[in-house]
Scaffold this motif. Structure first.
Motif, PDB file in Angstrom:
ATOM      1  N   ARG A 118       0.833  -1.209   0.000  1.00  0.00           N
ATOM      2  CA  ARG A 118       0.000   0.000   0.000  1.00  0.00           C
ATOM      3  C   ARG A 118       0.865   1.256   0.000  1.00  0.00           C
ATOM      4  NH1 ARG A 118      -3.411  -2.682   3.731  1.00  0.00           N
ATOM      5  NH2 ARG A 118      -2.446  -1.536   5.426  1.00  0.00           N
ATOM      6  N   LYS A 119       1.964   1.238   0.735  1.00  0.00           N
ATOM      7  CA  LYS A 119       2.852   2.406   0.769  1.00  0.00           C
ATOM      8  C   LYS A 119       3.493   2.657  -0.590  1.00  0.00           C
ATOM      9  CE  LYS A 119       3.992   2.565   5.643  1.00  0.00           C
ATOM     10  NZ  LYS A 119       5.069   2.529   6.641  1.00  0.00           N
ATOM     11  N   LEU A 120       3.884   1.610  -1.274  1.00  0.00           N
ATOM     12  CA  LEU A 120       4.464   1.769  -2.609  1.00  0.00           C
ATOM     13  C   LEU A 120       3.437   2.349  -3.577  1.00  0.00           C
ATOM     14  CD1 LEU A 120       6.710   1.325  -4.693  1.00  0.00           C
ATOM     15  CD2 LEU A 120       5.796  -0.973  -5.028  1.00  0.00           C
ATOM     16  N   ILE A 121       2.258   1.756  -3.606  1.00  0.00           N
ATOM     17  CA  ILE A 121       1.199   2.234  -4.498  1.00  0.00           C
ATOM     18  C   ILE A 121       0.810   3.664  -4.129  1.00  0.00           C
ATOM     19  CG2 ILE A 121      -1.221   1.900  -5.171  1.00  0.00           C
ATOM     20  CD1 ILE A 121      -0.695  -1.138  -4.789  1.00  0.00           C
ATOM     21  N   GLY A 122       0.631   3.924  -2.842  1.00  0.00           N
ATOM     22  CA  GLY A 122       0.242   5.250  -2.379  1.00  0.00           C
ATOM     23  C   GLY A 122       1.263   6.313  -2.704  1.00  0.00           C
ATOM     24  N   THR A 123       2.531   5.985  -2.584  1.00  0.00           N
ATOM     25  CA  THR A 123       3.587   6.942  -2.906  1.00  0.00           C
ATOM     26  C   THR A 123       3.566   7.319  -4.379  1.00  0.00           C
ATOM     27  OG1 THR A 123       4.977   6.080  -1.121  1.00  0.00           O
ATOM     28  CG2 THR A 123       6.079   7.328  -2.857  1.00  0.00           C
ATOM     29  N   VAL A 124       3.429   6.319  -5.239  1.00  0.00           N
ATOM     30  CA  VAL A 124       3.378   6.593  -6.681  1.00  0.00           C
ATOM     31  C   VAL A 124       2.142   7.429  -7.018  1.00  0.00           C
ATOM     32  CG1 VAL A 124       3.132   5.513  -8.951  1.00  0.00           C
ATOM     33  CG2 VAL A 124       4.733   4.562  -7.282  1.00  0.00           C
ATOM     34  N   VAL A 125       0.987   7.050  -6.472  1.00  0.00           N
ATOM     35  CA  VAL A 125      -0.244   7.787  -6.742  1.00  0.00           C
ATOM     36  C   VAL A 125      -0.132   9.218  -6.225  1.00  0.00           C
ATOM     37  CG1 VAL A 125      -2.706   7.932  -6.152  1.00  0.00           C
ATOM     38  CG2 VAL A 125      -1.709   5.753  -6.854  1.00  0.00           C
ATOM     39  N   LEU A 126       0.437   9.388  -5.030  1.00  0.00           N
ATOM     40  CA  LEU A 126       0.585  10.721  -4.444  1.00  0.00           C
ATOM     41  C   LEU A 126       1.496  11.606  -5.289  1.00  0.00           C
ATOM     42  CD1 LEU A 126      -0.193  12.527  -2.067  1.00  0.00           C
ATOM     43  CD2 LEU A 126       1.807  11.652  -0.873  1.00  0.00           C
ATOM     44  N   LEU A 127       2.600  11.071  -5.763  1.00  0.00           N
ATOM     45  CA  LEU A 127       3.511  11.864  -6.595  1.00  0.00           C
ATOM     46  C   LEU A 127       2.866  12.265  -7.916  1.00  0.00           C
ATOM     47  CD1 LEU A 127       6.882  10.008  -5.972  1.00  0.00           C
ATOM     48  CD2 LEU A 127       6.219  12.292  -5.172  1.00  0.00           C
ATOM     49  N   PHE A 151      -0.418  12.488  -8.494  1.00  0.00           N
ATOM     50  CA  PHE A 151      -1.483  13.435  -8.165  1.00  0.00           C
ATOM     51  C   PHE A 151      -0.929  14.835  -7.914  1.00  0.00           C
ATOM     52  CE2 PHE A 151      -3.600  15.605  -4.612  1.00  0.00           C
ATOM     53  CZ  PHE A 151      -4.757  16.003  -5.265  1.00  0.00           C
ATOM     54  N   LEU A 152       0.124  14.939  -7.115  1.00  0.00           N
ATOM     55  CA  LEU A 152       0.684  16.260  -6.809  1.00  0.00           C
ATOM     56  C   LEU A 152       1.250  16.935  -8.050  1.00  0.00           C
ATOM     57  CD1 LEU A 152       2.380  15.711  -3.348  1.00  0.00           C
ATOM     58  CD2 LEU A 152       0.289  16.972  -3.864  1.00  0.00           C
ATOM     59  N   GLY A 153       1.869  16.164  -8.927  1.00  0.00           N
ATOM     60  CA  GLY A 153       2.382  16.736 -10.170  1.00  0.00           C
ATOM     61  C   GLY A 153       1.272  17.282 -11.051  1.00  0.00           C
ATOM     62  N   PRO A 178      -7.100  15.223  -0.204  1.00  0.00           N
ATOM     63  CA  PRO A 178      -6.902  13.906  -0.816  1.00  0.00           C
ATOM     64  C   PRO A 178      -5.575  13.262  -0.399  1.00  0.00           C
ATOM     65  CG  PRO A 178      -6.869  15.619  -2.502  1.00  0.00           C
ATOM     66  CD  PRO A 178      -7.230  16.271  -1.219  1.00  0.00           C
ATOM     67  N   ALA A 179      -4.553  14.065  -0.172  1.00  0.00           N
ATOM     68  CA  ALA A 179      -3.275  13.500   0.263  1.00  0.00           C
ATOM     69  C   ALA A 179      -3.413  12.881   1.649  1.00  0.00           C
ATOM     70  CB  ALA A 179      -2.193  14.576   0.256  1.00  0.00           C
ATOM     71  N   GLY A 180      -4.141  13.545   2.531  1.00  0.00           N
ATOM     72  CA  GLY A 180      -4.356  13.000   3.869  1.00  0.00           C
ATOM     73  C   GLY A 180      -5.140  11.702   3.848  1.00  0.00           C
ATOM     74  N   LEU A 181      -6.166  11.642   3.010  1.00  0.00           N
ATOM     75  CA  LEU A 181      -6.940  10.401   2.888  1.00  0.00           C
ATOM     76  C   LEU A 181      -6.082   9.268   2.338  1.00  0.00           C
ATOM     77  CD1 LEU A 181     -10.292  11.821   1.507  1.00  0.00           C
ATOM     78  CD2 LEU A 181      -9.828  10.965   3.812  1.00  0.00           C
ATOM     79  N   LEU A 182      -5.246   9.589   1.368  1.00  0.00           N
ATOM     80  CA  LEU A 182      -4.365   8.575   0.794  1.00  0.00           C
ATOM     81  C   LEU A 182      -3.347   8.094   1.818  1.00  0.00           C
ATOM     82  CD1 LEU A 182      -3.552   6.977  -1.705  1.00  0.00           C
ATOM     83  CD2 LEU A 182      -2.077   8.883  -2.348  1.00  0.00           C
ATOM     84  N   ILE A 183      -2.795   8.992   2.587  1.00  0.00           N
ATOM     85  CA  ILE A 183      -1.817   8.612   3.614  1.00  0.00           C
ATOM     86  C   ILE A 183      -2.486   7.779   4.700  1.00  0.00           C
ATOM     87  CG2 ILE A 183      -0.328   9.534   5.433  1.00  0.00           C
ATOM     88  CD1 ILE A 183       0.349  11.816   3.440  1.00  0.00           C
ATOM     89  N   ARG A 184      -3.717   8.127   5.064  1.00  0.00           N
ATOM     90  CA  ARG A 184      -4.446   7.320   6.056  1.00  0.00           C
ATOM     91  C   ARG A 184      -4.653   5.906   5.533  1.00  0.00           C
ATOM     92  NH1 ARG A 184     -10.011   9.548   7.869  1.00  0.00           N
ATOM     93  NH2 ARG A 184      -8.666  11.321   8.327  1.00  0.00           N
ATOM     94  N   TRP A 185      -4.992   5.782   4.237  1.00  0.00           N
ATOM     95  CA  TRP A 185      -5.152   4.468   3.642  1.00  0.00           C
ATOM     96  C   TRP A 185      -3.828   3.698   3.653  1.00  0.00           C
ATOM     97  CZ3 TRP A 185      -2.907   2.695  -1.023  1.00  0.00           C
ATOM     98  CH2 TRP A 185      -3.360   1.463  -1.443  1.00  0.00           C
ATOM     99  N   MET A 186      -2.737   4.394   3.363  1.00  0.00           N
ATOM    100  CA  MET A 186      -1.434   3.740   3.333  1.00  0.00           C
ATOM    101  C   MET A 186      -1.033   3.217   4.709  1.00  0.00           C
ATOM    102  SD  MET A 186       0.513   6.500   0.884  1.00  0.00           S
ATOM    103  CE  MET A 186       2.123   6.172   1.514  1.00  0.00           C
ATOM    104  N   GLN A 187      -1.419   3.892   5.770  1.00  0.00           N
ATOM    105  CA  GLN A 187      -1.005   3.546   7.127  1.00  0.00           C
ATOM    106  C   GLN A 187      -1.924   2.523   7.817  1.00  0.00           C
ATOM    107  OE1 GLN A 187       1.817   4.401   8.512  1.00  0.00           O
ATOM    108  NE2 GLN A 187       2.363   5.521   6.668  1.00  0.00           N
ATOM    109  N   ARG A 188      -3.013   2.155   7.171  1.00  0.00           N
ATOM    110  CA  ARG A 188      -3.935   1.187   7.765  1.00  0.00           C
ATOM    111  C   ARG A 188      -3.210  -0.112   8.107  1.00  0.00           C
ATOM    112  NH1 ARG A 188      -8.455   0.479   3.663  1.00  0.00           N
ATOM    113  NH2 ARG A 188      -7.409  -1.495   3.515  1.00  0.00           N
ATOM    114  N   PRO A 189      -3.492  -0.690   9.273  1.00  0.00           N
ATOM    115  CA  PRO A 189      -2.831  -1.957   9.606  1.00  0.00           C
ATOM    116  C   PRO A 189      -3.323  -3.097   8.716  1.00  0.00           C
ATOM    117  CG  PRO A 189      -4.382  -1.336  11.332  1.00  0.00           C
ATOM    118  CD  PRO A 189      -4.357  -0.208  10.341  1.00  0.00           C
ATOM    119  N   ASP A 190      -2.518  -4.120   8.627  1.00  0.00           N
ATOM    120  CA  ASP A 190      -2.870  -5.293   7.809  1.00  0.00           C
ATOM    121  C   ASP A 190      -4.146  -5.945   8.272  1.00  0.00           C
ATOM    122  OD1 ASP A 190      -0.796  -5.122   6.062  1.00  0.00           O
ATOM    123  OD2 ASP A 190       0.538  -6.372   7.249  1.00  0.00           O
TER     124      ASP A 190
END
Length: 67
Positions: A6-15, A17-19, A55-67
């Motif tokens: 999730r962190k890998l996917i979220g990082t790519v999506v976040l970058l 999106f921000l661009g 949207p960045a905060g929501l994405l980061i919250r999703w990335m940090q969700r426990p397994d």
């Protein structure tokens, strides 16, 4: 999905999106908004500078969700 994936996917999506978001904000800011009154320019740049946080905060919250 594991946290690491999730962190890998979220990082790519976040970058991406921000661009795209920054590009759109610059195009709008350099275009029609230059003809607007100063208060409207201020409101636009204030909003454009802060809206990306939601949207960045929501994405980061999703990335940090426990397994």
């Amino acid at each position: 999905m594991r946290v690491r994936t999730r962190k890998l996917i979220g990082t790519v999506v976040l970058l991406v999106f921000l661009g795209v978001y920054a590009w759109v904000a610059v195009v709008v800011g350099a275009g029609r908004i230059t003809l607007a009154p100063h208060w409207a320019q201020f409101a636009y740049f204030l909003a454009a500078g802060l809206i990306w946080v939601l949207p960045a905060g929501l994405l980061i919250r999703w990335m940090q969700r426990p397994d």
